[in-house]
Design an enzyme around this catalytic site. Structure first.
Site, PDB file in Angstrom:
ATOM      1  N   ASN A 100       0.791  -1.232   0.000  1.00  0.00           N
ATOM      2  CA  ASN A 100       0.000   0.000   0.000  1.00  0.00           C
ATOM      3  C   ASN A 100       0.826   1.286   0.000  1.00  0.00           C
ATOM      4  O   ASN A 100       0.392   2.306  -0.510  1.00  0.00           O
ATOM      5  CB  ASN A 100      -0.928  -0.008   1.223  1.00  0.00           C
ATOM      6  CG  ASN A 100      -1.774   1.238   1.323  1.00  0.00           C
ATOM      7  OD1 ASN A 100      -2.632   1.471   0.476  1.00  0.00           O
ATOM      8  ND2 ASN A 100      -1.516   2.074   2.317  1.00  0.00           N
ATOM      9  N   HIS A 101       2.023   1.209   0.608  1.00  0.00           N
ATOM     10  CA  HIS A 101       2.771   2.447   0.816  1.00  0.00           C
ATOM     11  C   HIS A 101       4.268   2.168   0.819  1.00  0.00           C
ATOM     12  O   HIS A 101       4.678   1.007   0.855  1.00  0.00           O
ATOM     13  CB  HIS A 101       2.368   3.087   2.152  1.00  0.00           C
ATOM     14  CG  HIS A 101       2.286   2.091   3.280  1.00  0.00           C
ATOM     15  ND1 HIS A 101       1.104   1.481   3.652  1.00  0.00           N
ATOM     16  CD2 HIS A 101       3.231   1.552   4.075  1.00  0.00           C
ATOM     17  CE1 HIS A 101       1.322   0.641   4.638  1.00  0.00           C
ATOM     18  NE2 HIS A 101       2.617   0.648   4.916  1.00  0.00           N
ATOM     19  N   GLN A 166       4.609   7.395   5.776  1.00  0.00           N
ATOM     20  CA  GLN A 166       4.346   6.274   4.860  1.00  0.00           C
ATOM     21  C   GLN A 166       3.377   6.696   3.756  1.00  0.00           C
ATOM     22  O   GLN A 166       2.190   6.366   3.807  1.00  0.00           O
ATOM     23  CB  GLN A 166       3.726   5.099   5.641  1.00  0.00           C
ATOM     24  CG  GLN A 166       4.699   4.395   6.562  1.00  0.00           C
ATOM     25  CD  GLN A 166       3.963   3.538   7.587  1.00  0.00           C
ATOM     26  OE1 GLN A 166       3.132   4.040   8.337  1.00  0.00           O
ATOM     27  NE2 GLN A 166       4.263   2.263   7.620  1.00  0.00           N
ATOM     28  N   ASP A 168       1.108   6.718   0.592  1.00  0.00           N
ATOM     29  CA  ASP A 168       0.450   5.635  -0.155  1.00  0.00           C
ATOM     30  C   ASP A 168       0.861   5.669  -1.631  1.00  0.00           C
ATOM     31  O   ASP A 168       0.927   6.747  -2.238  1.00  0.00           O
ATOM     32  CB  ASP A 168      -1.078   5.807  -0.108  1.00  0.00           C
ATOM     33  CG  ASP A 168      -1.691   5.155   1.107  1.00  0.00           C
ATOM     34  OD1 ASP A 168      -1.040   5.165   2.170  1.00  0.00           O
ATOM     35  OD2 ASP A 168      -2.824   4.654   1.004  1.00  0.00           O
ATOM     36  N   ARG A 196       2.580 -12.570   3.005  1.00  0.00           N
ATOM     37  CA  ARG A 196       1.519 -12.015   3.837  1.00  0.00           C
ATOM     38  C   ARG A 196       1.419 -10.583   3.317  1.00  0.00           C
ATOM     39  O   ARG A 196       2.374  -9.805   3.407  1.00  0.00           O
ATOM     40  CB  ARG A 196       1.942 -12.061   5.305  1.00  0.00           C
ATOM     41  CG  ARG A 196       0.954 -11.432   6.298  1.00  0.00           C
ATOM     42  CD  ARG A 196       1.299 -10.001   6.575  1.00  0.00           C
ATOM     43  NE  ARG A 196       0.583  -9.458   7.714  1.00  0.00           N
ATOM     44  CZ  ARG A 196       0.529  -8.162   8.009  1.00  0.00           C
ATOM     45  NH1 ARG A 196       1.161  -7.288   7.263  1.00  0.00           N
ATOM     46  NH2 ARG A 196      -0.127  -7.739   9.058  1.00  0.00           N
ATOM     47  N   ASP A 198       0.364  -6.913   3.225  1.00  0.00           N
ATOM     48  CA  ASP A 198       0.023  -5.917   4.244  1.00  0.00           C
ATOM     49  C   ASP A 198      -1.033  -4.930   3.728  1.00  0.00           C
ATOM     50  O   ASP A 198      -0.971  -4.491   2.577  1.00  0.00           O
ATOM     51  CB  ASP A 198       1.307  -5.153   4.599  1.00  0.00           C
ATOM     52  CG  ASP A 198       1.105  -4.157   5.713  1.00  0.00           C
ATOM     53  OD1 ASP A 198       0.842  -4.597   6.842  1.00  0.00           O
ATOM     54  OD2 ASP A 198       1.201  -2.929   5.457  1.00  0.00           O
ATOM     55  N   GLU A 240      -3.832  -9.475   4.738  1.00  0.00           N
ATOM     56  CA  GLU A 240      -4.139  -8.746   5.962  1.00  0.00           C
ATOM     57  C   GLU A 240      -5.205  -7.720   5.602  1.00  0.00           C
ATOM     58  O   GLU A 240      -4.899  -6.666   5.041  1.00  0.00           O
ATOM     59  CB  GLU A 240      -2.918  -8.022   6.526  1.00  0.00           C
ATOM     60  CG  GLU A 240      -3.203  -7.471   7.912  1.00  0.00           C
ATOM     61  CD  GLU A 240      -2.875  -6.014   8.134  1.00  0.00           C
ATOM     62  OE1 GLU A 240      -3.037  -5.557   9.284  1.00  0.00           O
ATOM     63  OE2 GLU A 240      -2.472  -5.300   7.195  1.00  0.00           O
TER      64      GLU A 240
END
Ligand code: NOJ
Length: 536
Positions: A100-101, A166, A168, A196, A198, A240
């Site tokens: 995502n970031h 962080q 995006d 995994r 995130d 997640e």
């Protein structure tokens, strides 16, 4: 059955596990030295939290380069050797993929913020109107006031769902999507068994929406899955996505998105049921959990490296959980509780094991969090979620056997308080003590492995026949049948099982009657449990 459907996962922070070079930080060579332990424990798959170069403002979830390893953990050769060593022991490894970031230190962001005309400007999401996407909630409520942060350098705001350090990534930019596939390729090529992933729900932004679970996000996940299936069959994607079951279901797609999703809603309800001495919260959420496609599996857990999230409970239940499990407000963080498993239940061995028994018998593949198998404590004096990320306690030697560095050089003080300190809460002492928590968890793991019905067996409650303060259910499949009994209260409870006769491979308490197929009585001691299988 696919390997991940009935695997036992183990989450660990490299930094916290074992320090091989005495610099105060755990590392890859340290992990290699401790693989025998994980194999002994019965772990099938490790999950390594981010180990990429990072300024560590979010403990590695702020990635400064996707193609490298933080110098404190070792070199790429170390990584390859570690993967080989894990595989040599018959275990697997998944790693965190932070989609995502990035960190604001990532060269993409450094370049993007240089000017509005930067060729990488579109790798991130910019605006001069910070009221945009106002329906998106703030996740890190205790630290962030907005999902927009003003960038002094280029004079616009950039979008961030987590810390403002962080930014995006902009998934509307096809180049970003292509970069992410390159990253996926790079790590799978090194032999890992999956990711995994995130913070999945937040990849796209659309005005007038919560900016979560958007169709475009599913589109990208499908692309990633197709890519992996074609090029790296047998690898796994684990999501997640902290969402309600009905919003989680689409992340499995037709088994063309994630093979696994964490079951976030059930986790707090296991604790809720214990606090209330009533089964209804667990039953309700499991009954509202839709069936998932063939070949998919839930990942279940009791605790992880974050706060015990209360995002997926009602406001009333959240207040209840906070009052019950975090009366000391320092234990509250964002919408959760920053505590480890053992301290949450006042170090009560009966309740710890009961929670594990529910974890191992309810549907899903269990994910253990390092240190919880020995009942490690937490340190509320440390900032943010650091209190649940302290060094693994290996023995009662200096620094709990985690590191030979001077105490002052450790990345974090080890837990040394009278209740949970490494002086008596450590791997070594529990390895040599029969019926220690570690030994009992290991026994549960091995029992679970010998009962394949626990992999994908269907769930059937035993409600009418059993009292409210117990959680009793069957798991059934072609692979057999198991009856799990749990006593949620601090007093003995007798459960009458109407038909059949069973033997108990695991449990605490007395079993009477049975034998002739006419049923039997089981007395569960306070917080006791039993796993029963049909007598031959
Ligand atoms: C979820 C991770 O589990 C958490 O530790 C992290 O802070 C956020 N995602 C942001 O990456």
């Amino acid at each position: 059955m696919n390997w991940y459907e009935n695997a036992i996962f183990y989450e660990l922070y490299l930094r916290a596990f074992y320090d091989s070079n005495s610099d105060g930080y755990g590392d890859l060579a340290g992990l290699r030295q401790k693989l025998d332990y994980l194999e002994w424990l019965g772990i099938d798959c490790l999950w390594l939290t981010p180990f990429y170069p990072s300024p560590m403002r979010d403990d590695g979830y702020d990635v400064a380069s996707f193609f490298g390893i933080h110098t404190m953990y070792g070199l790429m050769e170390d990584f390859k050797m570690t993967v080989d060593e894990i595989h040599r022991r018959g275990m697997r490894v998944v790693i965190d993929l932070v989609v995502n970031h990035t960190s604001d230190q990532h060269p993409w962001f450094q370049e993007a913020r240089r000017s509005k005309d930067s060729p990488l400007r579109d790798y991130y999401v910019w605006t001069n109107d910070p009221t945009k996407y106002s329906e998106a909630r703030i996740i890190f409520l205790d630290t962030e006031e907005s999902n927009w942060a003003y960038d002094e350098i280029s004079g616009e705001y950039y979008w961030h769902r987590f810390y403002s350090s962080q930014p995006d990534l902009n998934y509307d930019n096809p180049k970003v999507r292509a970069e992410m596939l390159k990253i996926v390729d790079f790590w799978l090529d090194l032999g890992i068994d999956g990711f995994r992933v995130d913070a999945v729900p937040y990849l796209y932004e659309r005005e007038g929406t919560s900016c979560e679970n958007l169709p475009e996000t599913h589109g990208f996940v499908k692309e990633m899955r197709r890519y992996m299936d074609d090029k790296y069959p047998g690898t796994v994607l684990l999501a997640e996505a902290n969402q309600w079951p009905q919003d989680l279901l689409p992340y499995f797609g037709d088994n063309d998105e994630f093979q696994m999703c964490f079951h976030f809603p059930v986790m707090p309800r296991l604790y809720m049921a214990l606090a209330r001495g009533e089964r209804k919260d667990i039953i309700e959420i499991m009954d509202n959990t839709p069936a998932i496609p063939e070949g998919c599996q839930w990942a279940t857990f009791l605790r992880n490296h974050d706060e015990l999230t209360l995002e997926m409970v009602t406001e009333e239940d959240r207040q209840f959980m906070w009052e019950f499990y975090a009366p000391d407000h320092r234990h509250r963080l964002n919408l959760g509780i920053r505590r480890r498993l053992a301290p949450l239940v006042e170090n009560d061995r009966r309740r710890i094991e009961l929670l594990y028994s529910m974890l191992f018998t309810l549907p899903g593949a269990p994910v253990l969090y390092y240190g919880d198998e020995i009942g490690m404590g937490d340190n509320v004096g440390l900032d943010d979620r650091n209190g649940v990320r302290t060094p693994m306690q290996w023995n009662d030697g200096p620094n709990g056997g985690f590191s030979n560095a001077r105490y002052e050089s450790l990345y974090s003080p080890p837990i040394s308080d009278p209740d949970y300190g490494y002086g008596h809460v450590n791997v070594l002492v529990q390895e040599i003590t029969p019926n220690s928590l570690l030994q009992n968890i290991r026994t549960m793991i091995y029992q679970r492995k010998s009962l394949p019905v626990l992999g994908r067996g269907e769930l059937r409650w035993l409600i009418d026949e059993t009292p409210e303060n117990t959680l009793c259910f069957y798991r059934k499949s072609d692979a057999g049948r198991l009856l799990a009994l749990h006593n949620l209260v601090d007093e003995p409870v007798t459960v009458v099982i109407p038909n059949g006769s069973y033997t108990s491979p695991l449990g605490v308490g007395e079993i009477t009657g049975g034998g002739d197929g006419d049923g039997m009585e089981v007395t569960l001691p306070p917080y006791g449990y039993h796993w029963l299988v049909p007598a031959q």
